[in-house]
Scaffold this motif. Structure first.
Motif, PDB file in Angstrom:
ATOM      1  N   MET A  10       0.832  -1.179   0.010  1.00 58.95           N
ATOM      2  CA  MET A  10      -0.116  -0.251  -0.108  1.00 58.95           C
ATOM      3  C   MET A  10       0.900   1.166   0.036  1.00 58.95           C
ATOM      4  SD  MET A  10      -3.284  -0.221  -0.615  1.00 58.95           S
ATOM      5  CE  MET A  10      -3.454   1.738  -0.278  1.00 58.95           C
ATOM      6  N   ASP A  11       1.957   1.352   0.880  1.00 58.67           N
ATOM      7  CA  ASP A  11       2.844   2.306   0.896  1.00 58.67           C
ATOM      8  C   ASP A  11       3.348   2.744  -0.428  1.00 58.67           C
ATOM      9  OD1 ASP A  11       2.326   2.972   3.641  1.00 58.67           O
ATOM     10  OD2 ASP A  11       4.006   2.234   4.264  1.00 58.67           O
ATOM     11  N   TYR A  12       3.870   1.594  -1.096  1.00 50.25           N
ATOM     12  CA  TYR A  12       4.656   2.052  -2.507  1.00 50.25           C
ATOM     13  C   TYR A  12       3.435   2.291  -3.617  1.00 50.25           C
ATOM     14  CZ  TYR A  12       9.251   1.506  -0.898  1.00 50.25           C
ATOM     15  OH  TYR A  12      10.443   1.463  -0.505  1.00 50.25           O
ATOM     16  N   LEU A  13       2.295   1.505  -3.297  1.00 51.45           N
ATOM     17  CA  LEU A  13       1.200   1.850  -4.392  1.00 51.45           C
ATOM     18  C   LEU A  13       0.925   3.260  -4.442  1.00 51.45           C
ATOM     19  CD1 LEU A  13      -1.541  -0.385  -5.167  1.00 51.45           C
ATOM     20  CD2 LEU A  13      -2.242   2.010  -4.761  1.00 51.45           C
ATOM     21  N   LYS A  14       0.727   3.863  -3.192  1.00 50.62           N
ATOM     22  CA  LYS A  14       0.291   5.304  -3.108  1.00 50.62           C
ATOM     23  C   LYS A  14       1.451   6.444  -3.486  1.00 50.62           C
ATOM     24  CE  LYS A  14      -3.335   5.972  -0.288  1.00 50.62           C
ATOM     25  NZ  LYS A  14      -4.350   6.908  -0.579  1.00 50.62           N
ATOM     26  N   THR A  15       2.654   5.933  -3.831  1.00 50.48           N
ATOM     27  CA  THR A  15       3.644   6.792  -4.009  1.00 50.48           C
ATOM     28  C   THR A  15       4.137   6.553  -5.567  1.00 50.48           C
ATOM     29  OG1 THR A  15       5.137   5.468  -2.957  1.00 50.48           O
ATOM     30  CG2 THR A  15       4.303   7.655  -1.748  1.00 50.48           C
ATOM     31  N   ASN A  16       3.883   5.117  -6.055  1.00 51.28           N
ATOM     32  CA  ASN A  16       4.393   5.126  -7.218  1.00 51.28           C
ATOM     33  C   ASN A  16       3.692   4.649  -8.375  1.00 51.28           C
ATOM     34  OD1 ASN A  16       6.924   5.052  -5.852  1.00 51.28           O
ATOM     35  ND2 ASN A  16       7.829   3.381  -6.516  1.00 51.28           N
ATOM     36  N   ALA A  17       2.285   4.084  -8.144  1.00 48.75           N
ATOM     37  CA  ALA A  17       1.525   3.473  -9.155  1.00 48.75           C
ATOM     38  C   ALA A  17       0.728   4.624  -9.681  1.00 48.75           C
ATOM     39  CB  ALA A  17       0.691   2.301  -8.696  1.00 48.75           C
ATOM     40  N   PRO A  18       0.738   4.975 -11.087  1.00 49.66           N
ATOM     41  CA  PRO A  18       0.233   6.090 -11.620  1.00 49.66           C
ATOM     42  C   PRO A  18      -1.323   6.219 -11.695  1.00 49.66           C
ATOM     43  CG  PRO A  18       1.299   4.720 -13.446  1.00 49.66           C
ATOM     44  CD  PRO A  18       1.570   4.040 -12.015  1.00 49.66           C
ATOM     45  N   PHE A  19      -1.852   6.510 -10.608  1.00 49.91           N
ATOM     46  CA  PHE A  19      -3.206   6.862 -10.489  1.00 49.91           C
ATOM     47  C   PHE A  19      -3.526   8.193 -10.201  1.00 49.91           C
ATOM     48  CE2 PHE A  19      -3.039   2.447  -9.437  1.00 49.91           C
ATOM     49  CZ  PHE A  19      -4.221   1.674 -10.250  1.00 49.91           C
ATOM     50  N   TRP A  20      -4.411   8.914 -10.427  1.00 46.45           N
ATOM     51  CA  TRP A  20      -4.914  10.154  -9.972  1.00 46.45           C
ATOM     52  C   TRP A  20      -6.052  10.293  -9.874  1.00 46.45           C
ATOM     53  CZ3 TRP A  20      -1.969   8.856 -14.421  1.00 46.45           C
ATOM     54  CH2 TRP A  20      -0.656   9.019 -14.348  1.00 46.45           C
ATOM     55  N   LYS A  21      -6.434  11.090  -8.526  1.00 50.37           N
ATOM     56  CA  LYS A  21      -7.905  11.356  -8.051  1.00 50.37           C
ATOM     57  C   LYS A  21      -8.316  12.615  -8.218  1.00 50.37           C
ATOM     58  CE  LYS A  21      -8.266   8.408  -3.661  1.00 50.37           C
ATOM     59  NZ  LYS A  21      -6.799   8.220  -3.342  1.00 50.37           N
ATOM     60  N   LYS A  22      -9.589  12.798  -8.825  1.00 49.72           N
ATOM     61  CA  LYS A  22     -10.256  13.924  -8.983  1.00 49.72           C
ATOM     62  C   LYS A  22     -11.560  13.959  -7.920  1.00 49.72           C
ATOM     63  CE  LYS A  22     -11.361  17.595 -12.209  1.00 49.72           C
ATOM     64  NZ  LYS A  22     -11.037  18.089 -13.497  1.00 49.72           N
TER      65      LYS A  22
END
Lengths: 148, 83, 148, 83
Positions: C112-124
């Protein structure tokens, strides 16, 4: 929102998740402990769980209160099964709900660590060659140190 | 008072629960354990080595020096192994 | 056993748990991230999740490989939803299975920690007063330090 | 080469993808960004401050000094906010 249940019956992961999700927060962590399968341990026949009714619920309540004092939690659910459990059956469920993932992860791990060393349950392992009471593991005592 | 035994201690004593009257000269857990050891060979085996035994008074963890009274519920059990 | 899924559809917690449990090990940890409810944030209307197809799966695969190098894991499942999600809808699922609870807890938190900072998702975030792209949080960068 | 923009950068440039031919004098990401800023006011707004921008070459994280070729897929995007 808090639930403590000691039960011979299995738990329903979907219902537990729904209850934790209903707290309206952003992060839910769930732990499940399961009897290992016979592929991993061909000798294993069953595990029988015994507990001290009354004291068990009280100890778990005490552990949850400690967790709630350390982290902002919206929900905590603990279910522990007793009786004779076969390989691959569920043993224990711990679920926590919080606004953010760190408190949800930490509190669930904390509750499991204390449950392992403080809640009065005992496991008897039935194998093809006989039955033996499971020994307490030093690693479980050591696990508590990180919270102290 | 009520005495409870769990797991292999219960198998040694042969009973999960017993009612006893607290003897005059028994004031704490360690004295109680010494007294109970006299009840049977099974009790002797169960309570021989108190270092590996946990104890609760009225469903709260206690230790060998904890004082007891005749209205208490005392439980003896091995280190827990749930979860 | 490993699964990575980027999907508009919701996940089924029961099916995910069954798949993790089928690995035959003793410990399963599951994390779910959920859109907070309107009781907590009355202005919230929806969250829209965008991602970089192809790179996302590759980054998550990379994170899982790192976790598998650090802990003995029998199963890892990561599901991330994209598209427009309403309050109380599921966003992300991370599940890990291991012989013991410590590796299961740690690897799920790590992923989860790495997903939060590395996986290219963006929330609007869509609120009653307008829409705004969610800012990255410094606390998520800081969370990585404990694994380094 | 293929250029991709995500999140608010896509909204600024007005396009999620564009095909360009790599100019002779552009050899790395920072030079490419400078070149792309000339394409429109939206591009200028999106790529003005590269300190807050993340970049990937062929779907792998890269940095401003990373060299590029005409066959690369380059993506510009803000710090990620999934999970």
């Amino acid at each position: 929102m808090q639930k403590i249940l000691i039960s011979e019956a299995d738990f329903d992961i979907k219902a537990e998740y729904a209850a934790l999700k209903k707290t309206g927060v952003g992060a839910v962590v769930m732990f499940a402990g399961i009897v290992r399968d016979t592929a991993k341990d061909p000798q294993l026949v069953a595990m029988t769980l015994e507990h001290y009714p009354g004291m068990t619920e009280q100890e778990i309540d005490n552990i949850i209160k400690q967790a709630e004092a350390r982290w902002p939690l919206q929900g905590v659910r603990v279910i522990h099964r007793v009786g004779r459990l076969l390989p691959e059956e569920n043993i224990v469920f711990v679920g926590t709900a919080s606004a953010h993932r760190a408190p949800a992860f930490e509190s669930a791990a904390f509750i499991m660590d204390y449950l392992k060393t403080n809640a009065p349950f005992w496991k008897k392992e039935e194998s093809k060659t006989g039955s033996v009471w499971v020994d307490a593991r030093q690693v479980d005592e050591t696990a508590l140190k990180k919270w102290q | 008072m009520k005495i409870l035994y769990f797991a292999w201690m219960r198998e040694h004593t042969g009973c999960s629960t017993e009612e006893i009257r607290l003897p005059e000269n028994v004031a704490n857990i360690s004295e109680l354990a010494r007294y109970l050891r006299g009840r049977s060979a099974g009790h002797e085996a169960a309570l021989r080595n108190l270092k590996t035994v946990r104890v609760a008074i009225n469903r709260k963890y206690a230790n060998l020096e904890s004082p007891i009274t005749d209205s208490d519920e005392i439980a003896f059990f091995p280190p827990v192994t749930g979860g």
